[in-house]
Design a protein around this motif. Structure first.
Motif, PDB file in Angstrom:
ATOM      1  N   UNK A  57      -6.490   0.564  -3.489  1.00  0.00           N
ATOM      2  CA  UNK A  57      -5.677   0.130  -2.593  1.00  0.00           C
ATOM      3  C   UNK A  57      -4.520   1.216  -2.252  1.00  0.00           C
ATOM      4  N   UNK A  58      -4.087   1.601  -3.238  1.00  0.00           N
ATOM      5  CA  UNK A  58      -3.043   2.780  -3.334  1.00  0.00           C
ATOM      6  C   UNK A  58      -3.455   3.974  -2.495  1.00  0.00           C
ATOM      7  N   UNK A  59      -4.717   4.155  -2.685  1.00  0.00           N
ATOM      8  CA  UNK A  59      -5.244   5.382  -1.852  1.00  0.00           C
ATOM      9  C   UNK A  59      -5.470   5.109  -0.249  1.00  0.00           C
ATOM     10  N   UNK A  60      -5.588   3.767  -0.204  1.00  0.00           N
ATOM     11  CA  UNK A  60      -5.981   3.330   1.439  1.00  0.00           C
ATOM     12  C   UNK A  60      -4.613   3.052   2.050  1.00  0.00           C
ATOM     13  N   UNK A  61      -3.436   2.837   1.494  1.00  0.00           N
ATOM     14  CA  UNK A  61      -2.126   2.400   2.205  1.00  0.00           C
ATOM     15  C   UNK A  61      -1.172   3.440   1.680  1.00  0.00           C
ATOM     16  N   UNK A  62      -1.403   4.418   0.629  1.00  0.00           N
ATOM     17  CA  UNK A  62      -0.183   5.193  -0.126  1.00  0.00           C
ATOM     18  C   UNK A  62       0.513   6.095   1.118  1.00  0.00           C
ATOM     19  N   UNK A  63      -0.454   6.494   1.725  1.00  0.00           N
ATOM     20  CA  UNK A  63       0.104   7.603   2.842  1.00  0.00           C
ATOM     21  C   UNK A  63       0.966   6.909   4.233  1.00  0.00           C
ATOM     22  N   UNK A  64       1.088   5.675   3.950  1.00  0.00           N
ATOM     23  CA  UNK A  64       1.829   4.805   5.162  1.00  0.00           C
ATOM     24  C   UNK A  64       3.374   4.478   4.589  1.00  0.00           C
ATOM     25  N   UNK A  65       3.183   4.292   3.357  1.00  0.00           N
ATOM     26  CA  UNK A  65       4.840   3.661   2.581  1.00  0.00           C
ATOM     27  C   UNK A  65       5.322   4.625   1.841  1.00  0.00           C
ATOM     28  N   UNK A  66       6.689   4.078   1.638  1.00  0.00           N
ATOM     29  CA  UNK A  66       7.457   5.132   0.891  1.00  0.00           C
ATOM     30  C   UNK A  66       6.939   5.005  -0.534  1.00  0.00           C
ATOM     31  N   UNK A  67       6.889   6.234  -0.924  1.00  0.00           N
ATOM     32  CA  UNK A  67       6.437   6.415  -2.494  1.00  0.00           C
ATOM     33  C   UNK A  67       7.098   5.792  -3.614  1.00  0.00           C
ATOM     34  N   UNK A  68       8.625   5.817  -3.379  1.00  0.00           N
ATOM     35  CA  UNK A  68       9.515   5.036  -4.407  1.00  0.00           C
ATOM     36  C   UNK A  68       9.042   3.722  -4.436  1.00  0.00           C
ATOM     37  N   UNK A  69       8.827   2.938  -3.293  1.00  0.00           N
ATOM     38  CA  UNK A  69       8.732   1.535  -3.277  1.00  0.00           C
ATOM     39  C   UNK A  69       7.342   1.070  -3.971  1.00  0.00           C
ATOM     40  N   UNK A  70       6.239   1.997  -3.681  1.00  0.00           N
ATOM     41  CA  UNK A  70       5.138   1.954  -4.480  1.00  0.00           C
ATOM     42  C   UNK A  70       5.303   1.888  -5.982  1.00  0.00           C
TER      43      UNK A  70
END
Length: 396
Positions: A57-70
């Motif tokens: 899931x992180x791989x699919x959405x990680x490039x769209x969201x703030x890394x700090x929030x994740x």
């Protein structure tokens, strides 16, 4: 080192300290609850499977969201996992906690944190310093995990003071929850790290797709092999094969972790002289041979000595592997590449613990160690054959 890198590394240290004692205590806790080696193996595999799916899931959405929030969300999940472990003793509920939580029976970082932190680390570091940065990141994690393994002896100390043994273990799970909470607070202090406009509008993988898929396939073979001897199962083997005490096991895994941790900067030094792929392969093969010999060792001192030699060699591929993946893909692909090389590893690793648990129940319980060593040698030969000519820019 800038503030963002410092916070990421400190958070990694806290997380690995918790993983270090959980990996040792979890099999003992399950044995005391009356579960069989096979059930312990199934639970370990379930934990790795859940971690793999979350990493996907992180791989699919990680490039769209703030890394700090994740990272804050992942730390919150770790805190919730510690709370759940401290109050649950039903096997069915433990399986659920293992699947959706952050239980890490391998004793090292194998979680949704990894692809995000790798992308942050690479984004904040110059190419020439990348491998050294990964080595420093891994060194702190390794030292913390070693300290965590040593802390696994605390329930035994509490037992001598009159505490029930299981209560002491549950207290340590509560400590794990607190470490997750503190890690989350460290991530809160990071500056926001939204994706670049190029990353947010690009596909997860682009020009490096073929390379990433090939690496993922090879890494999955390595992880499937490693799943036979994850730290929780190795601890179980030592408990049952040599009747090792919890305090002695904690001390062994402490020194094992220390050797692994200090191998990371050595790996960075070797990679500058011999290349990343050569460093991965030619340190990994001897470590696998030591594991096979340890399985055949007739005495505890000899087995532990061989396992310590293995510990000093087997993790040199960790910073070099991470650095290599980040080097051979483009910047917008890094989070996806880190995830998509971690996901098959976790999926493959989730299959073998149950097999290892079943083999532990047979008359020759050392067979998982031998299988692990043989498969890892095969992986190293294939990796060298496929990637020795594909060099990162700094080696060209």
């Amino acid at each position: 080192m800038n503030e963002t890198l410092r916070l990421v590394i400190w958070a990694r240290g806290l997380r690995d300290f918790g993983d270090g004692f959980v990996a040792v205590l979890l099999p003992l806790y399950l044995v005391r609850l009356g579960f069989s080696p096979f059930e312990i193996g199934v639970l370990a595999g379930t934990a790795l499977l859940g971690s793999a799916l979350l990493t996907l899931v992180i791989g699919l959405i990680g490039n769209r969201y703030d890394a700090r929030d994740l990272l804050i969300i992942a730390a919150t999940l770790a805190a919730a996992t510690g709370v759940a472990l401290s109050i649950v003793d039903s096997y069915a509920l433990l399986l659920v906690v293992a699947f959706i939580g952050s239980v890490n029976p391998s004793g090292g970082s194998a979680s949704a944190f990894v692809p995000i932190e790798h992308a942050v680390l690479t984004r904040q570091t110059a190419a020439a310093a990348r491998t050294s940065a990964f080595a420093r990141y891994s060194l702190v994690g390794g030292l913390a995990a070693a300290g965590g393994a040593l802390a696994a002896s605390l329930p035994e100390i509490l037992t001598r003071m009159g505490w029930p043994e299981l209560l002491g273990v549950k207290v340590m799970f509560a400590v794990y929850a607190m470490l997750g909470l503190v890690g989350g607070l460290l991530y809160v202090r990071m500056i926001p790290m939204p994706p670049s406009s190029q990353s947010s509008h690009s596909s997860s993988l682009g020009p490096s797709r073929a390379i990433v898929y090939k690496l993922a396939a090879l890494f999955s073979l390595d992880a499937f092999a490693g799943g036979f001897v994850i730290q929780s199962l190795l601890a179980l083997w030592l408990f049952e094969r040599f009747d090792l005490s919890l305090a002695a096991a904690g001390l062994f895994f402490f020194w094992s972790g220390i050797l692994s941790a200090f191998s990371y900067p050595v790996a960075a030094w070797l990679s500058r002289r011999f290349g990343l792929v050569n460093t991965m392969v030619f340190t990994h093969i001897p470590s696998s041979l030591c594991l096979i010999l340890a399985a055949l060792a007739p005495s505890l001192p000899l087995a532990l000595s061989l396992l310590l030699v293995r510990a000093g060699l087997s993790q040199m591929d960790v910073p070099t592997r991470s650095s290599y993946v980040m080097a051979v893909v483009t910047e917008p692909e890094r989070t996806a590449a880190a995830s998509l090389t971690s996901i098959p590893r976790n999926l493959a690793a989730s299959l073998s613990p149950a097999l290892a648990g079943a083999l532990f129940s047979l008359s020759w319980a050392a067979s998982p160690l031998i299988i692990c060593g043989a498969l890892k040698v095969a992986y190293d030969i294939l990796l060298l054959n496929q990637f020795r000519r594909l060099k990162p820019p700094e080696e060209c």
